[in-house]
Design an enzyme around this catalytic site. Structure first.
Site, PDB file in Angstrom:
ATOM      1  N   HIS A 254       0.859  -1.107   0.048  1.00  0.00           N
ATOM      2  CA  HIS A 254      -0.024   0.012   0.060  1.00  0.00           C
ATOM      3  C   HIS A 254       0.949   1.068  -0.124  1.00  0.00           C
ATOM      4  O   HIS A 254       1.981   1.152   0.655  1.00  0.00           O
ATOM      5  CB  HIS A 254      -0.998   0.011   1.164  1.00  0.00           C
ATOM      6  CG  HIS A 254      -1.763  -1.194   1.352  1.00  0.00           C
ATOM      7  ND1 HIS A 254      -2.133  -1.823   2.485  1.00  0.00           N
ATOM      8  CD2 HIS A 254      -2.594  -1.863   0.301  1.00  0.00           C
ATOM      9  CE1 HIS A 254      -2.820  -2.638   2.312  1.00  0.00           C
ATOM     10  NE2 HIS A 254      -3.338  -2.775   1.154  1.00  0.00           N
ATOM     11  N   GLU A 292      -3.343  -3.632  -4.886  1.00  0.00           N
ATOM     12  CA  GLU A 292      -4.856  -3.467  -5.219  1.00  0.00           C
ATOM     13  C   GLU A 292      -5.405  -2.076  -4.698  1.00  0.00           C
ATOM     14  O   GLU A 292      -6.051  -1.692  -3.813  1.00  0.00           O
ATOM     15  CB  GLU A 292      -5.660  -4.373  -4.222  1.00  0.00           C
ATOM     16  CG  GLU A 292      -5.064  -4.767  -2.902  1.00  0.00           C
ATOM     17  CD  GLU A 292      -5.211  -4.041  -1.945  1.00  0.00           C
ATOM     18  OE1 GLU A 292      -6.148  -2.995  -1.768  1.00  0.00           O
ATOM     19  OE2 GLU A 292      -4.080  -4.167  -0.889  1.00  0.00           O
TER      20      GLU A 292
END
Length: 359
Positions: A254, A292
């Protein structure tokens, strides 16, 4: 005409190259390492070291591991098109062969491949990696036990394109809480992370991750100035696992750039390869890096694709529609994006877009 250039190394030494047409001379901190003739060849350079004084005729020149490493560091960093070094008429140091820095070619020489050089941990990896930590499962058998998380500075490399050091260190909750809180409450970040709140909430968030063996919290720095927050996680123990069939040692990321003056594609070109490079160096068994981002975060997805990530598909988390981004280890080291100085064309393009709005 001879020109001299210096590349700082993470351990404090300075690699200096004196270059002239057809020759290269290398030294570290003033200590001569190599003087060699250079011949351009398709995809790389052929190197023929000068013979040491007193070496009997007919014997190959000994090539030290230090000299081989210095030549690879200089040439692979300075030229993104250079993929292979061919050493002729040398006797390679056994240490260089054992490490994979050099490969014997069977014809009185050796080769050094760019994809192999950038997989060697030193000196970019600032502590021991986790390679060799046993693959043992938890009691449920579904997940692996993970090694203790490293602390302090983890990665450092000088980026000659920017003229800056890019480094990664572990997050320190007490030292970094204020900036983490400020970054998370930035409207630009809040739109994607949705983790706004006060100091108490953010301390609890970071303490939770500190106690989670599958997540490593990181601070990215340019010239030791913190500018970004990253989370690196073991994909097999993460919520992404059902969507990407991860290997035992695949990692995920992330990413958050908090400081406005460190945004822009020219900076992403430096910090994203550094982050991925650290992940692959810290455990040589890591085969893929996944991420993601929100499926509508076109800017970040575009940056990732430019560095080799593939957008495999979209899927739904409870809180967002996500794009599955995947980068294979072999693909990364085959291209080595961001680890060499960009071509003049790429550099000119990056300069032209530095003032545009981007992460």
């Amino acid at each position: 005409m001879t020109s001299s250039h210096t590349l700082p190394l993470p351990d404090g030494r300075r690699l200096t190259a004196g270059a002239e047409p057809g020759r290269v001379r290398l030294s570290i901190d003033g200590r001569p390492l190599l003087s060699a003739a250079c011949e351009p060849m398709e995809g790389g350079v052929a190197l023929i070291p000068d013979r040491p004084p007193g070496l009997p005729p007919g014997l190959p020149d000994p090539l030290s591991a230090d000299a081989a490493w210095a030549a690879a560091c200089w040439l692979f960093t300075r030229d993104p098109a250079c993929r292979i070094l061919v050493w002729r008429g040398i006797e390679p140091d056994p240490e260089a062969l054992r490490s994979g820095l050099l490969l014997a070619d069977g014809g009185g020489g050796a080769i050094c491949r760019r994809d192999a050089f950038w997989q060697l941990p030193g000196p970019w990896l600032r502590g021991p990696g986790t390679t060799g930590y046993p693959a043992i499962a938890h009691g449920d058998g579904a997940h692996l036990c993970r090694p203790p998380k490293p602390a302090g500075e983890l990665y450092r490399r000088f980026d000659p394109a920017l003229g800056l050091w890019i480094s990664l260190r572990s997050l320190d909750i007490d030292a970094d809480l204020e900036r983490f809180n400020r970054w998370q409450n930035n409207p630009r970040v809040l739109a994607f992370w949705q983790e706004g709140g006060d100091f108490l909430r953010h301390r609890a968030y970071l303490e939770g991750l500190a106690g989670d063996p599958h997540v490593q919290t990181l601070i990215g720095c340019f010239d030791d100035e913190p500018f970004a927050y990253f989370e690196a996680y073991w994909a097999k123990e993460d919520r992404i696992a059902p969507f990407c069939a991860p290997g035992d040692h695949d990692r995920g990321i992330h990413m958050l750039v908090g400081e406005e003056h460190h945004r822009g594609p020219h900076k992403v070109r430096s910090w994203l390869p550094a982050l991925v490079h650290w992940l692959f160096l810290s455990d040589a068994r890591t085969g893929r890096v996944v991420s993601e981002p929100r499926a509508d975060n076109a800017r970040m997805i575009g940056h990732m694709q430019s560095l080799g990530f593939l957008r495999e598909r979209e899927f739904d988390f409870p809180h967002k529609r996500a794009a599955l981004m995947v980068l294979d280890r072999r693909d990364f080291f085959d291209r080595c994006p961001g680890l060499s100085e960009p071509s003049s064309t790429t550099a000119a393009h990056d300069k032209s877009v530095r003032m545009k709005d981007s992460p």
